[in-house]
Enzyme design. Structure first.
Site, mmCIF file in Angstrom:
data_model
loop_
_atom_site.group_PDB
_atom_site.id
_atom_site.type_symbol
_atom_site.label_atom_id
_atom_site.label_comp_id
_atom_site.label_asym_id
_atom_site.label_seq_id
_atom_site.Cartn_x
_atom_site.Cartn_y
_atom_site.Cartn_z
ATOM 1 N N HIS A 87 -2.554 7.268 7.180
ATOM 2 C CA HIS A 87 -1.610 8.229 6.592
ATOM 3 C C HIS A 87 -2.318 9.524 6.193
ATOM 4 O O HIS A 87 -1.728 10.597 6.245
ATOM 5 C CB HIS A 87 -0.956 7.632 5.336
ATOM 6 C CG HIS A 87 0.227 6.752 5.611
ATOM 7 N ND1 HIS A 87 1.367 7.207 6.229
ATOM 8 C CD2 HIS A 87 0.464 5.450 5.327
ATOM 9 C CE1 HIS A 87 2.254 6.224 6.321
ATOM 10 N NE2 HIS A 87 1.727 5.135 5.785
ATOM 11 N N HIS A 126 -4.194 0.986 7.624
ATOM 12 C CA HIS A 126 -2.852 1.576 7.682
ATOM 13 C C HIS A 126 -2.753 2.766 6.718
ATOM 14 O O HIS A 126 -2.299 3.853 7.099
ATOM 15 C CB HIS A 126 -1.824 0.492 7.325
ATOM 16 C CG HIS A 126 -0.410 0.980 7.252
ATOM 17 N ND1 HIS A 126 0.582 0.529 8.089
ATOM 18 C CD2 HIS A 126 0.190 1.879 6.420
ATOM 19 C CE1 HIS A 126 1.727 1.139 7.782
ATOM 20 N NE2 HIS A 126 1.513 1.968 6.765
ATOM 21 N N GLU A 127 -3.199 2.558 5.480
ATOM 22 C CA GLU A 127 -3.103 3.633 4.472
ATOM 23 C C GLU A 127 -4.041 4.781 4.818
ATOM 24 O O GLU A 127 -3.683 5.953 4.657
ATOM 25 C CB GLU A 127 -3.405 3.096 3.070
ATOM 26 C CG GLU A 127 -2.451 2.007 2.587
ATOM 27 C CD GLU A 127 -0.976 2.335 2.794
ATOM 28 O OE1 GLU A 127 -0.594 3.514 2.716
ATOM 29 O OE2 GLU A 127 -0.208 1.400 3.061
ATOM 30 N N GLY A 175 0.828 -1.197 0.000
ATOM 31 C CA GLY A 175 0.000 0.000 0.000
ATOM 32 C C GLY A 175 0.861 1.245 0.000
ATOM 33 O O GLY A 175 2.031 1.194 0.410
HETATM 34 NI NI NI Z 1 2.666 3.281 5.576
#
Ligand code: NI
Length: 181
Positions: A138, A134-135, A45
């Site tokens: 960000h 997780h992405e 990712g």
């Molecule tokens: Ni990352």
């Protein structure tokens, strides 16, 4: 085209990204370039802030022999549900070579726009669910080490501030990736 990769704790990785409003050729090209960059780094990712663009865009490809082409772009994503708490050994292209067990969820429902601006919904499990969360983090200026306990987080930050350049050299030294610190 492979883009420059921004390494933690570059400030772009700790700020909230802006919504996408234009679904044009420029967006399509950015997503293609992000894919080239993610594959060069052998990641599953990549979020736009990691290539220096503070926009709410990420890509994920969790392909396996059973599901060979799972590359998808998520624009202006929203997590509709997260469920099934789990501890997962996560890593990040912006913290190369660092892997830590962190709390996350193994069942996710996400809603996002595709490159044409069409809204879609996806239900994901296991690695795909973990990668989506997780992405998505960000885009809110958070990296996975934020999910460590306070003591481990401080130790990891100290380690990283001393070793980021060394780790990036070790992991990306032979690749075409160029790092921005
Ligand atoms: Ni990352």
């Amino acid at each position: 085209m492979i883009l420059d990769l921004y390494i933690y704790p570059h400030p772009i990785l700790t700020q909230k990204a802006e919504p996408v409003t234009e679904f044009d050729e420029k967006l399509k090209k950015l997503i293609e370039d992000m894919a080239d960059t993610m594959y060069e780094g052998q990641g599953v990712g990549l979020a736009a802030p990691q290539v220096g663009i503070s926009k709410r865009i990420f890509i994920v490809d969790t392909s396996t022999p059973e599901e060979p082409s799972s590359l998808k772009a998520y624009i202006n994503p929203q997590i509709i549900l997260k469920d099934d708490p789990v501890v997962w050994n996560e890593g990040c292209l912006s913290l190369p070579g660092l892997y830590k067990d962190v709390n996350t969820f193994a069942h996710v429902i996400i809603e996002a726009q595709d490159i044409h601006g069409e809204t879609f919904r996806e239900e994901a499990h296991e690695l795909r669910a973990v990668a989506l969360l997780h992405e998505n983090s960000h885009l809110d200026g958070s990296v996975f080490i934020e999910r460590l306990s306070p003591v481990k987080r401080n130790l990891t930050r100290k380690f990283w501030s001393k070793n980021a350049h060394k780790m990036a050299d070790k992991v990306y030294g032979e690749s075409k990736l160029r790092c921005v610190f």
